[in-house]
Design a protein around this motif. Structure first.
Motif, PDB file in Angstrom:
ATOM      1  N   THR A 164       0.834  -1.197   0.000  1.00  0.00           N
ATOM      2  CA  THR A 164       0.000   0.000   0.000  1.00  0.00           C
ATOM      3  C   THR A 164       0.872   1.251   0.000  1.00  0.00           C
ATOM      4  OG1 THR A 164      -1.665  -1.210   1.232  1.00  0.00           O
ATOM      5  CG2 THR A 164      -1.849   1.186   1.244  1.00  0.00           C
TER       6      THR A 164
ATOM      7  N   ALA B 155      -4.639   7.929  -8.627  1.00  0.00           N
ATOM      8  CA  ALA B 155      -5.888   7.530  -7.958  1.00  0.00           C
ATOM      9  C   ALA B 155      -7.027   7.480  -8.973  1.00  0.00           C
ATOM     10  CB  ALA B 155      -6.208   8.520  -6.839  1.00  0.00           C
TER      11      ALA B 155
ATOM     12  N   ALA C 259      -6.830   4.344 -11.042  1.00  0.00           N
ATOM     13  CA  ALA C 259      -7.226   3.171 -10.246  1.00  0.00           C
ATOM     14  C   ALA C 259      -8.748   3.096 -10.135  1.00  0.00           C
ATOM     15  CB  ALA C 259      -6.584   3.245  -8.857  1.00  0.00           C
ATOM     16  N   ILE C 260      -9.392   4.241  -9.877  1.00  0.00           N
ATOM     17  CA  ILE C 260     -10.864   4.266  -9.780  1.00  0.00           C
ATOM     18  C   ILE C 260     -11.482   3.837 -11.117  1.00  0.00           C
ATOM     19  CG2 ILE C 260     -12.896   5.770  -9.555  1.00  0.00           C
ATOM     20  CD1 ILE C 260     -11.660   5.480  -6.833  1.00  0.00           C
TER      21      ILE C 260
ATOM     22  N   ASP D 211     -10.848  -0.175  -9.136  1.00  0.00           N
ATOM     23  CA  ASP D 211     -10.183  -0.446  -7.852  1.00  0.00           C
ATOM     24  C   ASP D 211     -10.698   0.464  -6.731  1.00  0.00           C
ATOM     25  OD1 ASP D 211      -8.666  -2.362  -9.083  1.00  0.00           O
ATOM     26  OD2 ASP D 211      -6.989  -1.011  -9.501  1.00  0.00           O
TER      27      ASP D 211
ATOM     28  N   VAL E 264      -9.707   3.045  -3.624  1.00  0.00           N
ATOM     29  CA  VAL E 264      -8.647   3.981  -3.247  1.00  0.00           C
ATOM     30  C   VAL E 264      -9.082   4.726  -1.978  1.00  0.00           C
ATOM     31  CG1 VAL E 264      -7.504   6.145  -3.940  1.00  0.00           C
ATOM     32  CG2 VAL E 264      -7.892   4.355  -5.642  1.00  0.00           C
TER      33      VAL E 264
ATOM     34  N   MET F  62      -9.350   8.030   0.042  1.00  0.00           N
ATOM     35  CA  MET F  62      -9.259   9.460  -0.302  1.00  0.00           C
ATOM     36  C   MET F  62      -9.524  10.317   0.938  1.00  0.00           C
ATOM     37  SD  MET F  62     -12.780  10.554  -2.223  1.00  0.00           S
ATOM     38  CE  MET F  62     -14.397  10.246  -1.452  1.00  0.00           C
TER      39      MET F  62
ATOM     40  N   ILE G 123      -5.300  -2.391   0.117  1.00  0.00           N
ATOM     41  CA  ILE G 123      -5.585  -1.487  -1.007  1.00  0.00           C
ATOM     42  C   ILE G 123      -4.260  -1.004  -1.581  1.00  0.00           C
ATOM     43  CG2 ILE G 123      -7.848  -0.682  -0.199  1.00  0.00           C
ATOM     44  CD1 ILE G 123      -6.468   1.785   0.991  1.00  0.00           C
ATOM     45  N   GLU G 124      -4.294  -0.530  -2.838  1.00  0.00           N
ATOM     46  CA  GLU G 124      -3.027  -0.124  -3.445  1.00  0.00           C
ATOM     47  C   GLU G 124      -2.634   1.305  -3.046  1.00  0.00           C
ATOM     48  OE1 GLU G 124      -2.752  -1.009  -7.567  1.00  0.00           O
ATOM     49  OE2 GLU G 124      -0.605  -0.564  -7.582  1.00  0.00           O
ATOM     50  N   TYR G 125      -3.617   2.232  -3.100  1.00  0.00           N
ATOM     51  CA  TYR G 125      -3.274   3.642  -2.897  1.00  0.00           C
ATOM     52  C   TYR G 125      -4.059   4.313  -1.778  1.00  0.00           C
ATOM     53  CZ  TYR G 125      -1.200   3.376  -7.578  1.00  0.00           C
ATOM     54  OH  TYR G 125      -0.447   3.037  -8.667  1.00  0.00           O
ATOM     55  N   ILE G 126      -3.337   5.157  -1.038  1.00  0.00           N
ATOM     56  CA  ILE G 126      -3.962   6.105  -0.112  1.00  0.00           C
ATOM     57  C   ILE G 126      -3.585   7.486  -0.631  1.00  0.00           C
ATOM     58  CG2 ILE G 126      -4.037   6.980   2.257  1.00  0.00           C
ATOM     59  CD1 ILE G 126      -2.914   4.144   3.108  1.00  0.00           C
ATOM     60  N   LEU G 127      -4.584   8.265  -1.015  1.00  0.00           N
ATOM     61  CA  LEU G 127      -4.326   9.602  -1.539  1.00  0.00           C
ATOM     62  C   LEU G 127      -4.147  10.558  -0.362  1.00  0.00           C
ATOM     63  CD1 LEU G 127      -4.167  11.313  -4.140  1.00  0.00           C
ATOM     64  CD2 LEU G 127      -6.682  11.401  -4.137  1.00  0.00           C
TER      65      LEU G 127
END
Ligand code: TXA
Ligand code: MG
Length: 334
Positions: free
Chosen positions: A3, A12, A15-16, A20, A22, A24, A158-162
């Motif tokens: 992550t 992001a 990914a959306i 996926d 994300v 936010m 999850i892959e990304y945390i914005l």
């Protein structure tokens, strides 16, 4: 999956668009977002957070007019409330349109909609589509108000945390149901009951706001029946003048969540303050971080000072009482 905390909104966005999930930022708490109109993407949100499938998600929009596509009926009071509080920490529950998948609304015929007041969230939504997002915590845990909190809970899931900085409000949105001809407060939050009444006139307060709802009974807001916001240690909420009472309970592994003014008077070794007794907005910004703090300590039992129910104090007190499973001691005074 590793992550990553990212600053780049376009990562992001892609990914959306790829279906996926994300994390936010929003002004209330971080959200775990996915395309609200894609059933599979929404199902992944429930999976990542371990959320019961009968607890509906709210949809985040980036312009008011989206309510007309997501909702079958938009009552006049929606226009009043949105003019006063959007973008901002208010979620309105209305009759849903055919467009909203049943998985979002957990089979209900209504949907909660919110226009968040955070520029990163708004840009992400405007460049993708309406996003379903519950708070970005593992189900039952305190909500997350920083990217680091999200990482603590959802690392590997999850892959990304914005990244969007610390949430400025700090408690979740106020949820009102306006689908039944009245304004019903389902969850107190970043907009106070007093502010709602000023705009909408009469507001009915759902009983789940102030008391424990047992798992079998039918509730207006399914989320209200689950244990929430809870640190690992057991918690007891104390309202009113509580320093003396709390000090009489102190033991080695008994911890205290207190107001700034009382910090030096509390005799516990494990203690954290979360704002002035009189500053509900400061308390709101710090409550979830403070609840999370106890998990890094050997605390077995936590006594928590509860604010009065004025303004945002109602929301802060609601989170504390829910974390305590409505195990509340009422003392005299405030
Ligand atoms: O501030 C917030 O509202 C944050 C940020 C991310 O926007 N979101 C959030 O979502 O707190 P969540 O899922 O953790 O809480 C939403 C609450 C739940 O208690 C849920 O049961 C209730 O809103 N809810 C959602 N849709 C509903 C509906 N159609 N009818 C009644 N209650 C609903
Ligand atoms: Mg939540």
């Amino acid at each position: 999956m590793e992550t990553k905390i990212i600053n780049d909104i376009s990562l992001a966005k892609n990914a959306i668009l790829n279906g996926d999930v994300v994390a936010m930022p929003t002004e209330t708490v971080y959200g775990l977002a996915a395309n609200a109109l894609d059933e599979n993407a929404v199902a992944s949100i429930f999976k990542a957070k371990g959320r019961p499938s009968d607890n509906p998600l709210i949809i985040h929009i980036g312009k008011f007019d989206d309510v007309y596509t997501l909702c079958r009926e938009v009552p006049p009071v929606a226009l009043l409330l949105s003019a006063a509080f959007w973008p901002g920490p208010l979620t309105m529950v209305m009759k849903k349109s055919e467009l909203v998948p049943d998985v979002v609304s957990a089979g209900l015929d209504t949907v909660g909609v919110r226009y968040p007041n955070h520029e990163v969230a708004i840009e992400l939504i405007r460049n993708t589509m309406p996003l379903a997002a519950p708070s970005a915590n593992v189900s039952g845990r305190p909500s997350t108000t920083t990217a680091q909190h999200v990482l603590e809970d959802l690392s590997g899931k999850i892959e990304y945390i914005l990244e969007g900085g610390a949430s400025s409000v700090g408690v979740e949105s106020t949820v009102v149901d306006i689908s039944g001809g009245e304004v019903r407060l389902l969850r107190p939050g970043g907009i106070s009951l007093e502010e709602l009444c000023q705009v909408a006139g009469n507001v009915t307060v759902d009983k789940a706001v102030k008391e424990l709802i047992d798992n079998k009974s039918k509730v207006s807001s399914p989320g209200m029946k689950y244990k929430h916001y809870a640190p690992k240690a057991e918690m007891i909420a104390v309202c009113g003048d509580s320093v003396e009472f709390i000090n009489s309970k102190i033991d080695k592994d008994v911890a205290v969540l207190c107001f700034d003014e009382d910090y030096d008077k509390i005799e516990a070794e494990i203690k954290i303050s979360y704002g002035s007794r009189f500053d509900y907005k400061a308390q709101a910004r710090r409550i979830f971080d403070a609840l999370r703090y106890f998990d890094k300590t050997p605390a077995r039992l936590i006594y928590a000072q509860c604010p009065s129910e004025t303004g945002i104090g109602l929301a802060v007190g609601n989170r504390i009482k829910k974390a305590a499973g409505f195990n509340v001691v009422n003392m005299e005074g405030n």
